[in-house]
Design a protein around this motif. Structure first.
Motif, mmCIF file in Angstrom:
data_model
loop_
_atom_site.group_PDB
_atom_site.id
_atom_site.type_symbol
_atom_site.label_atom_id
_atom_site.label_comp_id
_atom_site.label_asym_id
_atom_site.label_seq_id
_atom_site.Cartn_x
_atom_site.Cartn_y
_atom_site.Cartn_z
ATOM 1 N N LYS A 49 0.791 -1.003 0.058
ATOM 2 C CA LYS A 49 0.003 0.098 0.164
ATOM 3 C C LYS A 49 0.854 1.263 0.087
ATOM 4 C CE LYS A 49 -4.063 2.092 2.125
ATOM 5 N NZ LYS A 49 -3.819 3.255 2.130
ATOM 6 N N ALA A 50 0.914 2.072 -1.066
ATOM 7 C CA ALA A 50 1.772 2.947 -1.373
ATOM 8 C C ALA A 50 1.436 4.023 -0.286
ATOM 9 C CB ALA A 50 1.906 3.423 -2.726
ATOM 10 N N SER A 51 2.638 4.653 0.256
ATOM 11 C CA SER A 51 2.374 5.797 1.012
ATOM 12 C C SER A 51 2.005 7.202 0.282
ATOM 13 C CB SER A 51 3.644 6.226 1.951
ATOM 14 O OG SER A 51 3.697 7.478 2.399
ATOM 15 N N HIS A 52 1.028 7.641 0.865
ATOM 16 C CA HIS A 52 0.423 8.941 0.350
ATOM 17 C C HIS A 52 1.339 10.203 0.831
ATOM 18 C CE1 HIS A 52 -2.732 6.668 -1.118
ATOM 19 N NE2 HIS A 52 -3.467 6.736 0.162
ATOM 20 N N VAL A 53 1.908 10.263 2.261
ATOM 21 C CA VAL A 53 2.469 11.413 2.653
ATOM 22 C C VAL A 53 3.984 11.473 2.326
ATOM 23 C CG1 VAL A 53 3.390 12.284 4.771
ATOM 24 C CG2 VAL A 53 0.960 11.031 4.811
ATOM 25 N N LEU A 54 4.596 10.307 2.286
ATOM 26 C CA LEU A 54 6.264 10.516 2.031
ATOM 27 C C LEU A 54 6.490 11.205 0.595
ATOM 28 C CD1 LEU A 54 7.658 7.242 3.345
ATOM 29 C CD2 LEU A 54 7.965 9.506 4.198
ATOM 30 N N PRO A 55 6.001 10.604 -0.513
ATOM 31 C CA PRO A 55 6.218 11.284 -1.608
ATOM 32 C C PRO A 55 5.680 12.801 -1.839
ATOM 33 C CG PRO A 55 4.359 9.770 -2.065
ATOM 34 C CD PRO A 55 4.904 9.471 -0.770
ATOM 35 N N ILE A 56 4.709 13.198 -1.124
ATOM 36 C CA ILE A 56 4.508 14.623 -1.071
ATOM 37 C C ILE A 56 5.633 15.321 -0.204
ATOM 38 C CG2 ILE A 56 2.654 16.160 0.123
ATOM 39 C CD1 ILE A 56 0.518 14.167 -0.447
ATOM 40 N N VAL A 57 5.883 14.793 0.979
ATOM 41 C CA VAL A 57 7.085 15.375 1.701
ATOM 42 C C VAL A 57 8.264 15.593 0.896
ATOM 43 C CG1 VAL A 57 8.706 15.226 3.553
ATOM 44 C CG2 VAL A 57 6.142 14.750 3.861
ATOM 45 N N PHE A 58 8.742 14.501 0.194
ATOM 46 C CA PHE A 58 9.865 14.815 -0.537
ATOM 47 C C PHE A 58 9.800 15.751 -1.801
ATOM 48 C CE2 PHE A 58 11.326 10.841 1.628
ATOM 49 C CZ PHE A 58 12.881 11.065 1.538
ATOM 50 N N ALA A 59 8.666 15.732 -2.738
ATOM 51 C CA ALA A 59 8.289 16.650 -3.385
ATOM 52 C C ALA A 59 8.331 18.032 -3.062
ATOM 53 C CB ALA A 59 6.817 16.382 -4.044
#
Length: 350
Positions: free
Chosen positions: A11-21
């Motif tokens: 289940k891919a994280s929603h938060v981490l890619p937004i944080v890194f972006a």
């Protein structure tokens, strides 16, 4: 396809890619500002381009996490995330080339052609990476396509590891020669340490990607060992060993931006006293453009012990001394900070 995880094995994280972006967007904005401030676009353009690609990759990854069944979105995110790190490396090649212009007496290779040589190899790595990432993303249900993609990724990251080791070797050689000659001012030390650090980060990331690719040559569920399954189903590995190192790379370059320590003009070089800077004629190669294209590293001159460039730095008295110097922190690439073009000539200079 699982309705919750979609094309992912977790289940891919929603938060981490937004944080890194968001973090990468901040780094990208800072780098754009510094490139305009120091007018250093020609040397560090690839840093901007790599940051842009990586930021887009994580934005797409965030969107993909909310639509895990959307295959094309997953493919786009994968390709951008894979493609950005080799572009980051190209910025290090450009910085190395400018350092070699700054200390031409230790640059046994043509600085311009050396950069092109590394960029050519970088283009090969980039092509293999993009092709491999796309085939992995589209080949989850096609064994041959998935394996070919994983193989391309493996080849590309191993090749990049070799290039980074070569880059560090050249940096170490220049560093040692400067130290032995007493020509290691503060600005050069910072640049050498920066390239050591950023190259180590890229190498660390490449080793992770190589190990991952070697253990995941098969798609999920097909002859996959426990280690292979772990690599494919643990999302934190991607963020810890790919995203985090590359973010550190971008901020490292921003904190020690080469525009603070190197002149924009590549004809400006460091004299043998390790403090004075002069305006020389620049690197002069007696060969034709075709010859330099065929033999960019001047291997023929190296083998014959007769290099095809003029050693203008041995005639220092001919070249004007700069009033300011990056060695003493009195020179700047910022417009208006110093009197641009103001130089003094030593007695007898021509």
């Amino acid at each position: 396809m699982d309705p919750v995880t979609g094309i992912y094995e977790y289940k891919a994280s929603h938060v981490l890619p937004i944080v890194f972006a968001c973090v990468l967007s901040l780094s990208l904005a800072t780098h754009i500002y510094q490139n305009f401030r120091y007018r250093f676009w020609r040397i560090t353009f690839w840093m901007f381009w790599g940051s842009l690609l990586y930021t887009i990759g994580w934005i797409l990854r965030a969107l993909s996490s909310y639509s895990p069944e959307h295959v094309n979105l997953y493919i786009a995110a994968t390709v951008f995330v894979y493609a950005a790190p080799p572009v980051f490396s190209a910025s290090a090649y450009n910085i190395l080339g400018r350092i070699m212009h700054y200390i031409p007496m230790f640059a046994w290779l043509n600085p311009n052609r050396t950069v092109f040589f590394f960029v050519y190899i970088g283009a090969v790595v980039e092509g293999l990476t993009a092709a491999g990432g796309a085939r992995i993303a589209t080949g989850a249900t096609e064994l041959d396509k998935y394996r070919s993609g994983a193989t391309l990724i493996t080849v590309s990251v191993i090749l990049q590891c070799i290039v980074e080791i070569g880059l560090v070797s050249i940096i170490a050689t220049l560093h040692r020669k400067c130290a032995r000659a007493g020509m290691l001012p503060r600005n050069l030390r910072f640049l050498f340490y920066t390239l050591y650090g950023t190259s180590t980060i890229v190498l660390f990331r490449c080793i992770y990607r190589a190990v991952e690719a070697l253990y995941t040559l098969d798609p999920p569920g097909v002859a996959c060992s426990s280690t292979c399954t772990y690599f494919q189903r643990q999302e934190w590995l991607l963020y810890a060993f790919d995203a985090a190192p590359m973010v550190l790379f971008t901020f490292w370059i921003n904190m020690l931006h080469p525009g603070r320590y190197l002149p924009r003009d590549k004809t400006r070089y460091l004299d043998f006293d390790g403090v004075t800077e002069r305006m020389g004629p620049g690197w002069l190669d007696s060969r034709t453009k075709l010859e330099t294209f065929i033999d960019p590293l001047d291997l023929s001159g190296l083998l014959n012990k007769k290099k095809h460039h003029a050693k203008y730095w041995e005639e220092g008295a001919r070249w004007p001394v700069c009033e300011d110097a990056f060695t003493t922190g009195t020179a700047s690439n910022v417009r208006g900070r110093v009197r641009e073009g103001v130089q003094i000539k030593p007695e007898g200079a021509v």
